[in-house]
Design an enzyme around this catalytic site. Structure first.
Site, PDB file in Angstrom:
ATOM      1  N   ASP A  76       0.864  -1.179   0.000  1.00  0.00           N
ATOM      2  CA  ASP A  76       0.000   0.000   0.000  1.00  0.00           C
ATOM      3  C   ASP A  76       0.903   1.234   0.000  1.00  0.00           C
ATOM      4  O   ASP A  76       1.620   1.466   0.970  1.00  0.00           O
ATOM      5  CB  ASP A  76      -0.849  -0.046   1.286  1.00  0.00           C
ATOM      6  N   ASP A 127      -2.899   4.880  -2.045  1.00  0.00           N
ATOM      7  CA  ASP A 127      -3.836   5.558  -1.150  1.00  0.00           C
ATOM      8  C   ASP A 127      -4.241   6.929  -1.715  1.00  0.00           C
ATOM      9  O   ASP A 127      -3.393   7.663  -2.241  1.00  0.00           O
ATOM     10  CB  ASP A 127      -3.122   5.745   0.202  1.00  0.00           C
ATOM     11  N   GLU A 169      -6.869   4.044  -5.006  1.00  0.00           N
ATOM     12  CA  GLU A 169      -8.025   4.460  -4.212  1.00  0.00           C
ATOM     13  C   GLU A 169      -8.430   5.845  -4.701  1.00  0.00           C
ATOM     14  O   GLU A 169      -7.648   6.785  -4.643  1.00  0.00           O
ATOM     15  CB  GLU A 169      -7.696   4.527  -2.716  1.00  0.00           C
ATOM     16  N   HIS A 180     -10.930  -1.825   4.739  1.00  0.00           N
ATOM     17  CA  HIS A 180     -10.612  -1.463   6.125  1.00  0.00           C
ATOM     18  C   HIS A 180     -11.214  -0.125   6.551  1.00  0.00           C
ATOM     19  O   HIS A 180     -11.016   0.289   7.687  1.00  0.00           O
ATOM     20  CB  HIS A 180      -9.091  -1.434   6.292  1.00  0.00           C
ATOM     21  N   ASP A 181     -11.891   0.563   5.635  1.00  0.00           N
ATOM     22  CA  ASP A 181     -12.518   1.845   5.970  1.00  0.00           C
ATOM     23  C   ASP A 181     -14.034   1.757   6.016  1.00  0.00           C
ATOM     24  O   ASP A 181     -14.700   2.765   6.295  1.00  0.00           O
ATOM     25  CB  ASP A 181     -12.152   2.907   4.909  1.00  0.00           C
TER      26      ASP A 181
END
Ligand code: NOJ
Length: 526
Positions: free
Chosen positions: A106, A208, A259, A324-325
């Site tokens: 990531d 990200d 993302e 994970h969000d």
């Protein structure tokens, strides 16, 4: 898994493979310190191989003060001792590759940790050579912040630095200062960080908040700070992404997953593939629509139809139910519905992403206030992401097999003794069995991996059912999903044979009038 040749076209692995996201703190704790680690992941590779996935993406594992659990990177070229060492990373990569599993890390390029050496230098004085690597602005004449931009985690996006008498921008926590990508040295430095890992054999990165990297050149006030017309999502960011992509293209078979704005229009998403053969920007800009869309046949179908049509010829779709969000899919839509969602995810045209634990139907875990960890939830009540980040439920032993005995960093689900991998491996009707069967089915059927997609409608198809056809060459597969709490009957265009039901019990049935039970999905070979 290497490239596969289908109809004389070589399809890269990331188009026909399945990507599994691991939140490293919560997968497997090998040294019993309460936090998952890289050797733990290595120890679970055989499980992932058994499950049938093709690649794993790890949320950040770099050195970090953990203000945002690793999304605040203090060194892009190492491993946090809590997760292991670079040698542990090399072992994980080698062991994954031995099993034909790819590995993604990531990359968090929009901001660093305030503890990163670059920021320490930048904040040391106004004339430090790295001052301009971050976004520093003078106060307004009355001392207020330069504009009305807000942090994604609440409050203003500007932090006053007493020592040097300027504000710096942080789109997230104040411990996460934003880098200045209008400075070419910053682009070059981040390109080198990407190269560092790709040279080591890494197969790619999830990047990200990739479309936050460039801000308005004039720092204009937002009409509504939450729309982020100026503070993010700028078209100029394409130039930075293109520079990153050029590094990926220096190596064969690497993938960039991005993302992007959850609320971006289809046109916006389409633009992020870039132009030319294969695109020159992001290989897989995330499609978060399945997370945002209410669980009903009409909405889900229109999302798939519109998105599938919007992805350009040179692009490739993708789908994701959770990360994970976001709250866990089984909690958002319901347990039975999550089985239908699994069939949807694994039969659509586009790369599926699975969030760890989805395959056993993990649900949100309520976290008592005194055990809360997520800085977002602590700052903004109700926004905690802890419930979807709890330890993986492997078996019914102490701490669910996550570790030997130490208290895990977040409590385990109270369901772990009944909802866990070992139990479900031995249950022919479990969610895990369903996931494994769907994954294997996708692998065995080229029509699902790379075939065309077309939804069906009209007479014979109830409004609360979503029916579509996937086809490649002679292989034609119909998927019928019921979103109804009642029984439904669907008249198929022709006779077919049921290959798989979400209830795992009617394989081989020949059907033309297809009776679906409440919240049932089936795959029918025509
Ligand atoms: C998006 C990540 O997915 C999230 O977990 C993180 O807090 C923010 N970006 C900031 O890096």
């Amino acid at each position: 898994m290497t490239d596969v040749t289908i109809n004389n076209l070589t399809t890269p692995w990331w188009k026909h493979g399945i990507i599994y996201q691991i939140y490293p703190r919560s997968f497997q704790d090998s040294n019993n310190d309460g936090i998952g680690d890289l050797p733990g992941i290595t120890a679970r590779l055989d499980y992932l191989k058994w499950l049938g996935i093709d690649a794993i993406w790890l949320s950040p594992t770099f050195p970090s003060p953990m203000a945002d659990f690793g999304y605040d990177v203090a060194d892009y070229r190492d491993v946090h001792p809590m997760f292991g060492t670079l040698a542990d990373f090399d072992t994980l990569l080698a062991e994954a590759h031995t099993r034909d599993i790819k590995l993604l890390l990531d990359l968090v390029p929009n901001h660093t940790s305030s503890e990163h050496a670059w920021f320490r230098e930048s904040r040391s004085s106004r004339d430090n050579p790295k001052r301009d690597w971050y976004i520093w602005r003078d106060a307004k004449p009355d001392g207020r912040a330069p504009n009305n931009w807000v942090s994604a985690f609440g409050g203003p996006a500007w932090e006053w630095d007493e020592a040097t008498g300027q504000y710096y921008l942080h789109s997230f926590l104040k411990e996460q200062p934003d880098l200045n990508y209008r400075n070419p040295d910053v682009i070059a430095a981040m390109q080198d960080n990407i190269r560092f890992w790709l040279k080591r054999g890494l197969d790619g990165f999830r990047v990200d908040v990739i479309d936050w990297m460039i801000k308005d050149a004039e720092f204009r006030d937002e009409a509504d700070p939450y729309t982020r017309v100026y503070s993010a999502f700028r078209p100029e960011v394409h130039d930075v992404i293109r520079k990153f992509r050029q590094v990926f293209d220096e190596f064969p078979d690497r993938v960039m997953v991005g993302e992007i704005n959850y609320l971006g229009t289809y046109e916006y998403i389409a633009g992020l593939y870039g132009v030319g053969e294969g695109g020159d920007l992001i290989h897989l800009p995330f499609n978060f629509r399945m997370i945002l869309t209410p669980w009903n046949a009409v909405d889900v179908r229109s999302v798939v139809d519109e998105y599938d049509a919007a992805v350009p010829e040179h692009g490739w779709p993708n789908y994701v139910l959770g990360n994970h969000d976001q709250h866990r899919v089984a909690s958002r839509i319901g347990r039975d519905e999550a089985r239908v969602a699994a069939m949807l995810l694994l039969t659509l045209r586009g790369t599926p992403f699975i969030y760890y634990g989805e395959e056993i139907g993990m649900e949100n875990v309520p976290i008592p206030q005194e055990l809360e960890q997520d800085p977002y939830g602590i700052r903004v009540p109700g926004m905690s992401r802890d419930p979807e980040r709890t330890p993986m439920q492997w078996d019914s032993s102490v701490n669910g097999g996550f570790n030997a005995s130490a208290a895990p960093w977040l409590p385990l689900s109270p369901q772990y003794e009944t909802v866990n991998v070992t139990r479900q491996q031995n249950d022919p009707l479990s969610m895990l069995t369903l996931y494994r069967r769907l994954i294997a089915y996708r692998r065995e059927h080229v029509a699902l991996r790379t075939g065309s997609y077309r939804s069906l409608s009209g007479a014979g198809i109830p409004i609360d059912c979503f029916v579509y056809l996937r086809a490649q060459g002679d292989q034609r597969i119909l998927v019928a999903l019921s979103f109804s709490a009642e029984a439904r009957a669907i008249m198929l265009p022709e006779r077919g044979t049921i290959h798989l039901s979400t209830m795992l019990d009617r394989e081989g049935e020949t059907v033309q009038l297809l009776n679906l039970r409440p919240s049932e999905g089936v795959i029918v070979a025509l």
